[in-house]
Design a protein around this motif. Structure first.
Motif, PDB file in Angstrom:
ATOM      1  N   LYS A  81       7.516  -6.382   6.966  1.00 22.51           N
ATOM      2  CA  LYS A  81       6.969  -6.010   5.668  1.00 22.51           C
ATOM      3  C   LYS A  81       8.082  -5.856   4.652  1.00 22.51           C
ATOM      4  O   LYS A  81       9.099  -5.230   4.927  1.00 22.51           O
ATOM      5  CB  LYS A  81       6.189  -4.699   5.799  1.00 22.51           C
ATOM      6  CG  LYS A  81       5.405  -4.333   4.545  1.00 22.51           C
ATOM      7  CD  LYS A  81       4.579  -3.084   4.793  1.00 22.51           C
ATOM      8  CE  LYS A  81       3.758  -2.740   3.561  1.00 22.51           C
ATOM      9  NZ  LYS A  81       2.944  -1.519   3.773  1.00 22.51           N
ATOM     10  N   ASP A  82       7.894  -6.445   3.466  1.00 18.91           N
ATOM     11  CA  ASP A  82       8.881  -6.425   2.392  1.00 18.91           C
ATOM     12  C   ASP A  82      10.177  -7.115   2.802  1.00 18.91           C
ATOM     13  O   ASP A  82      11.230  -6.889   2.205  1.00 18.91           O
ATOM     14  CB  ASP A  82       9.180  -4.982   1.933  1.00 18.91           C
ATOM     15  CG  ASP A  82       7.975  -4.340   1.291  1.00 18.91           C
ATOM     16  OD1 ASP A  82       7.353  -4.994   0.433  1.00 18.91           O
ATOM     17  OD2 ASP A  82       7.650  -3.201   1.641  1.00 18.91           O
ATOM     18  N   TYR A 108      10.135   0.073  -0.190  1.00 18.99           N
ATOM     19  CA  TYR A 108       8.809  -0.427   0.164  1.00 18.99           C
ATOM     20  C   TYR A 108       7.924  -0.492  -1.088  1.00 18.99           C
ATOM     21  O   TYR A 108       7.015   0.307  -1.259  1.00 18.99           O
ATOM     22  CB  TYR A 108       8.159   0.475   1.213  1.00 18.99           C
ATOM     23  CG  TYR A 108       8.998   0.674   2.439  1.00 18.99           C
ATOM     24  CD1 TYR A 108       9.043  -0.301   3.437  1.00 18.99           C
ATOM     25  CD2 TYR A 108       9.746   1.833   2.628  1.00 18.99           C
ATOM     26  CE1 TYR A 108       9.814  -0.127   4.574  1.00 18.99           C
ATOM     27  CE2 TYR A 108      10.511   2.012   3.758  1.00 18.99           C
ATOM     28  CZ  TYR A 108      10.547   1.037   4.732  1.00 18.99           C
ATOM     29  OH  TYR A 108      11.311   1.215   5.863  1.00 18.99           O
ATOM     30  N   PRO A 109       8.194  -1.435  -1.976  1.00 16.42           N
ATOM     31  CA  PRO A 109       7.423  -1.498  -3.223  1.00 16.42           C
ATOM     32  C   PRO A 109       5.948  -1.797  -3.025  1.00 16.42           C
ATOM     33  O   PRO A 109       5.130  -1.457  -3.873  1.00 16.42           O
ATOM     34  CB  PRO A 109       8.121  -2.610  -4.020  1.00 16.42           C
ATOM     35  CG  PRO A 109       8.819  -3.428  -2.986  1.00 16.42           C
ATOM     36  CD  PRO A 109       9.224  -2.483  -1.911  1.00 16.42           C
ATOM     37  N   SER A 110       5.579  -2.445  -1.900  1.00 22.23           N
ATOM     38  CA  SER A 110       4.170  -2.784  -1.682  1.00 22.23           C
ATOM     39  C   SER A 110       3.434  -1.750  -0.843  1.00 22.23           C
ATOM     40  O   SER A 110       2.260  -1.936  -0.545  1.00 22.23           O
ATOM     41  CB  SER A 110       4.064  -4.154  -1.013  1.00 22.23           C
ATOM     42  OG  SER A 110       4.706  -4.144   0.251  1.00 22.23           O
ATOM     43  N   ASP A 111       4.101  -0.657  -0.480  1.00 21.09           N
ATOM     44  CA  ASP A 111       3.435   0.393   0.283  1.00 21.09           C
ATOM     45  C   ASP A 111       2.350   1.035  -0.576  1.00 21.09           C
ATOM     46  O   ASP A 111       2.541   1.274  -1.766  1.00 21.09           O
ATOM     47  CB  ASP A 111       4.447   1.446   0.728  1.00 21.09           C
ATOM     48  CG  ASP A 111       3.854   2.418   1.736  1.00 21.09           C
ATOM     49  OD1 ASP A 111       3.178   3.369   1.302  1.00 21.09           O
ATOM     50  OD2 ASP A 111       4.067   2.227   2.936  1.00 21.09           O
ATOM     51  N   TYR A 112       1.209   1.329   0.065  1.00 20.46           N
ATOM     52  CA  TYR A 112       0.077   1.868  -0.693  1.00 20.46           C
ATOM     53  C   TYR A 112       0.409   3.209  -1.343  1.00 20.46           C
ATOM     54  O   TYR A 112      -0.152   3.572  -2.382  1.00 20.46           O
ATOM     55  CB  TYR A 112      -1.143   2.013   0.228  1.00 20.46           C
ATOM     56  CG  TYR A 112      -1.045   3.155   1.209  1.00 20.46           C
ATOM     57  CD1 TYR A 112      -1.601   4.406   0.941  1.00 20.46           C
ATOM     58  CD2 TYR A 112      -0.377   2.998   2.429  1.00 20.46           C
ATOM     59  CE1 TYR A 112      -1.513   5.445   1.833  1.00 20.46           C
ATOM     60  CE2 TYR A 112      -0.276   4.023   3.331  1.00 20.46           C
ATOM     61  CZ  TYR A 112      -0.854   5.254   3.032  1.00 20.46           C
ATOM     62  OH  TYR A 112      -0.757   6.303   3.929  1.00 20.46           O
ATOM     63  N   ARG A 113       1.329   3.955  -0.745  1.00 21.51           N
ATOM     64  CA  ARG A 113       1.703   5.249  -1.316  1.00 21.51           C
ATOM     65  C   ARG A 113       2.545   5.106  -2.579  1.00 21.51           C
ATOM     66  O   ARG A 113       2.743   6.075  -3.310  1.00 21.51           O
ATOM     67  CB  ARG A 113       2.466   6.078  -0.278  1.00 21.51           C
ATOM     68  CG  ARG A 113       1.596   6.604   0.839  1.00 21.51           C
ATOM     69  CD  ARG A 113       2.421   7.159   1.977  1.00 21.51           C
ATOM     70  NE  ARG A 113       3.127   6.104   2.698  1.00 21.51           N
ATOM     71  CZ  ARG A 113       3.839   6.304   3.800  1.00 21.51           C
ATOM     72  NH1 ARG A 113       3.941   7.522   4.298  1.00 21.51           N
ATOM     73  NH2 ARG A 113       4.426   5.299   4.411  1.00 21.51           N
TER      74      ARG A 113
END
Length: 935
Positions: free
Chosen positions: A195-196, A731-736
């Motif tokens: 991821k990322d 983690y720019p695409s993390d939902y948080r």
């Protein structure tokens, strides 16, 4: 509406959000000195992050971004070159003071007495770990260093749970006494591609690493760094599984790994390892650094302190290993050393985006307040056209003061046409309109309806004391006044009509002279009754005016507003309601944008035959025509796309579409709110602004003493901590992280221009709407004076409202002149503005707002922190309107509520009836209208 208004002031602090990126450059070069002179060789540049507890080095020039300063043979005077050295061997981490084994302030009896002065005017390169950043910097400062560079390491990610517990010379580590690195903070696991783009999982034999002294020896870092050729055990495991060097570097950019503490084998001989993060860290103060000096007596760190990554440190350590100090000799009289030239990255001292945002805020206030008074200008245009067409005839009859209106009928008094006498005159405005018999045919005789407006001297616009009535005058000049004691008209044919805004009486009378031809008395009575019903329905059946949709604020609303605003602010502070607020803002702003921008544009450019085409099956949604469907679909699509970006981006403000649409929605919000919410006295405006003045001060400056942080600034800027910012950087695409980098959307924003930090200037909508309500009152007051003055000037000109020369003269200078050039129009507008500075309230109030907002931004610039803009705007606006009121001797009238605004509202009500009057006039034969002059 109150809830929406309460939410508008939440982002009142002017602040900015900065990215988590390096803030300084350090140019590294080798200085070689021999008998032939000094030779400076530029090596490379590294990026570093500064600390929150140390000063900033000299700022670089904008050109240094692409041309490193170290390439120059001669440094500018404001920059210096410093030799780079390692810490003393007796204190390799500069943590002896923190552990209590050394005291560099009082070295007597200390084993490091010989180390004092060793770092004098040098930059010390220190590994991270074993004590805090500030403790290292303070120890370096006490040893005479000019600066400190702390570099990241793998071994600093491991700690002992019990530092006292020792297992020296024990080949097997005590796994239970090790505090392992944290996943997603120190390292990332996963399978390629992760991821990322970051994350790999490896298996490492722990017996090949150094664990003595506990918990982990820095010599092991070499076995977890680089590629296979460098001896990296993780790379060897990855290659054994079929991976390549490019794949390894692609999924693990740091080319380093960390043991996670999770065993692969039962005996712990094989352990999981994952890709280590190697990112900048913003070093912050630690409070008490643990040395013998109490925190309250600690000296400030006055030397620059930088943090550099493991990758940059590897290059720097490689060149400094060959030059441990500045005395290495290459033959007789030859020395060389590695030096550093540190300087901060350039950024503008003053952000021109602040000027742009200031102009946006001032423009928003101006256009919102200007539009709030548009009905007065539009009404005069409609009335002036009706006067030229002969639809209306005005005459001003000044009556002598009398407690009984009937006793004053026919009275006259001369009055100079000054601002005060025209505005405050107790005028009776007589209106004549042509009469029909209700069937579109000419009635028997020349009949007219006269509608007379009179304002009681004791009338108060808030409804306190006095009442506005409409008397009626027949064509012979006689006037019948209603019975104010009972509220019933003395005439049998009068009808009481209730207006949706103020409680008032309208009396309409039909006077039918004797017919010229022979008709019976019953026929005349029937015609008169038909005419009466037709006139009443004509004057009452009109589309709802803007005034009927308005909400007037009173004193209790001001107190209720502050209570609601506080409750909503605390809810946003304690609970994560960002997504709810974003949805409300997006769709609510889309509705406002549709009304103010999209719908007028669609109506103008869409062909009329298509715009008015009815769309079946959509009437239940309020969409009747194709223009409604197109405008609504366009506006809500724009808002929905804005919401999607807010929910899917870690820092949506970096997206140009996002912040541009947010500003457009915010401006439309302000125009809409100030168009439907009005205050009609400066008493209400004063109470409201004084309350929000102290509200802002409390939640910006005093709330930290209660909540530990500024509630207003925290809510306005999103309350993102440095740890959260670093996590979302990874983690720019993390939902948080969705929307975490954006402030509360209820504000206008503009990006910093040419600033690498990527911040924004911002102002809350509350700083526009709340003072804008008072400025809107000033604009409407000036508009009311304009409208009544134009009507009074028309009456006093002696015109009968026909299309003759007198009527044209009465409207001279009031209509559009096609011969006026654009330059002349601009100059005329400028002259009108300067005239309004002397006579009106709106222009001075706009200047006061602009000055107050400028003072707020100046405070932000000077104090380097967010400011409550209302702290500066409120005194400026209130001070201006009170000063003008005192100067013009109108303060009492403004405080209670100007009567002239009620008079203007009555004229606006008449203007709304003109389309029906024009329709009636079109059915009346013009050749039989009486040549009547109303006195």
């Amino acid at each position: 509406m109150k809830a929406v208004a309460a939410a508008l002031n939440l982002a009142a602090a002017v602040s900015s959000v900065q990215g988590y990126i390096p803030t300084a450059y350090i140019d590294i070069h080798r200085t070689h000195s021999n008998l032939d002179g000094i030779n400076i060789e530029y090596l490379f540049r590294i990026e570093a992050t500064e600390s929150t507890f140390a000063p900033q080095p000299p700022k670089g020039h904008p050109s240094y971004t692409t041309n490193p300063l170290g390439k120059s043979d001669k440094l500018p005077s404001q920059y210096s070159s410093y030799p780079i050295v390692r810490p003393p061997e007796s204190d390799p981490f500069l943590c002896n003071e923190a552990t209590g084994t050394s005291n560099y302030l009082n070295p007597v009896g200390s084993i490091e007495v010989e180390e004092i002065g060793y770092l004098y005017k040098k930059y010390v390169l220190v590994p991270r770990g074993q004590c805090s950043f500030e403790a290292k910097a303070r120890s370096a400062q006490r040893l005479g260093a000019a600066g400190v560079m702390i570099y990241n390491t793998l071994h600093s990610r491991y700690e002992s749970i019990d530092p006292i517990k020792q297992y020296v010379n024990n080949p097997k580590p005590d796994w239970g006494n090790i505090k392992w690195p944290e996943e997603r903070i120190d390292y990332e696991c996963g399978t390629y591609p992760a991821k990322d783009g970051v994350g790999l999982r490896f298996e490492v034999e722990t017996s090949r690493l150094y664990w003595n002294p506990p918990p982990y020896n820095e010599l092991s870092d070499n076995f977890l760094t680089g590629w296979v050729d460098d001896g990296n055990l993780c790379a060897q495991d990855y290659e054994g599984k079929g991976g390549t060097a490019d794949g390894f570097r692609g999924a693990c950019p740091s080319e380093r790994c960390l043991l996670t503490g999770r065993n692969v084998s039962e005996d712990g001989s094989v352990m999981e390892a994952c890709c280590a993060w190697d990112l900048p860290v913003q070093m912050s103060s630690d409070g008490d650094d643990g040395d013998a000096v109490p925190q309250s007596q600690e000296e400030d760190v006055v030397i620059p302190s930088f943090f550099i990554t493991m990758e940059d440190a590897k290059k720097l350590l490689a060149v400094t290993d060959d030059s441990a100090d500045s005395t290495n000799v290459e033959g007789a009289g030859s020395v060389y050393y590695i030096s550093a030239v540190p300087y901060a990255k350039w950024y503008p001292k003053f952000h021109y985006s602040t000027v742009v945002l200031w102009a946006m805020a001032v423009f928003t206030v101006w256009i919102s307040c200007y539009e709030s008074a548009s009905e007065y200008r539009k009404s005069w245009k409609v009335i002036s056209e009706a006067l030229n067409e002969g639809i209306l005839v005005f005459s001003r009859n000044s009556v002598a003061p009398s407690p009984n209106l009937a006793d004053a009928v026919g009275g006259r008094r001369e009055r100079a046409d000054t601002d005060e006498t025209v505005d405050l005159a107790d005028d009776v405005l007589e209106v004549e309109m042509p009469e029909t018999n209700g069937n579109g045919e000419e009635s028997t005789g020349a009949n007219v309806h006269d509608l007379n407006f009179q304002i009681d001297e004791d009338f108060d616009v808030n409804g306190n004391g006095g009442r506005a009535t409409e008397a009626h005058t027949s064509t012979d000049g006689s006037t019948a006044a209603p019975d104010t004691s009972t509220g019933v008209s003395p005439n049998a044919n009068d009808e009481v009509v209730t207006d949706g805004t103020e409680e008032r009486m309208e009396t309409i009378e039909t006077n039918a002279p004797a017919a010229e031809d022979s008709t019976t008395a019953s026929t005349q009575a029937q015609q008169q009754q038909t005419q009466q019903v037709n006139a009443n329905s004509l004057l009452q059946s009109r589309a709802p005016s803007a005034a009927e949709r308005r909400v007037e604020l009173h004193a209790m609303h001001a107190f209720f507003f502050v209570i609601c605003a506080s409750a909503i602010l605390l809810l946003l502070f304690f609970f994560n309601l960002f997504k709810i607020v974003t949805i409300i803002y997006g769709f609510g702003g889309s509705a406002c944008m549709n009304l103010i921008i999209i719908q007028p544009l669609v109506t103008r450019f869409l062909p009329a035959k298509y715009a008015q085409m009815e769309v079946p099956y959509l009437k239940s949604l309020g969409l009747f025509t194709l223009a409604d469907v197109v405008s609504s679909a366009t506006s809500y699509s724009i808002g929905f796309a804005w919401i999607i970006i807010a929910f899917t981006r870690a820092n949506p403000l970096q997206n140009t579409y996002y912040w541009v649409i947010q500003d457009v929605l915010g401006i439309c919000y302000c125009i809409y709110v100030m168009g439907i919410i009005h205050i009609n006295t400066i008493m209400v405006g004063t109470i409201l602004l004084v309350l929000v003045f102290f509200y802002d001060i409390f939640y910006v400056f005093l709330s930290p003493y209660i909540f530990g942080t500024s509630v207003m600034v925290d809510v306005a800027t999103g309350g993102v901590t440095s740890g959260e910012a670093l996590f979302c950087y990874k983690y720019p695409s993390d939902y948080r992280c969705s929307g975490s980098g954006a402030p509360l959307p209820m504000m206008l924003v503009f990006p910093w221009i040419l600033d690498y930090r990527g911040g924004f200037s911002m102002i809350g909508l509350g700083d526009i709407v709340l003072p804008g309500l008072l400025i809107s009152f000033a604009a409407r007051y000036d508009g009311a004076k304009f409208l009544t003055r134009k009507v009074s000037e028309t009456n006093s000109s002696g015109t009968n409202g026909t299309n003759g020369s007198e009527g044209d003269h009465a409207l001279e200078g009031m209509e559009y002149d096609p011969t006026v050039t654009r330059k002349q129009a601009v100059m005329n507008g400028v002259m009108e503005f300067f005239k309004s500075l002397k006579k009106g309230y709106f222009a001075p109030m706009m200047i006061a707002y602009a000055v107050g907002l400028s003072a707020a931004y100046a405070a932000v610039y000077g104090m380097k922190r967010g400011q409550p803009a209302l702290l500066y705007i409120v005194p400026a606006c209130l001070g201006m309107i009170f000063a003008l009121g005192l100067k013009k001797r109108q303060l009492s009238d403004l405080w209670r509520g100007p009567k002239i605004m009620l008079k203007a509202n009555r004229i606006v009500s008449l203007a709304n009836k003109i389309p029906q009057l024009r329709a009636a006039a079109a059915t009346a034969p013009r050749n039989n209208l009486p040549d009547t002059t109303v006195v």
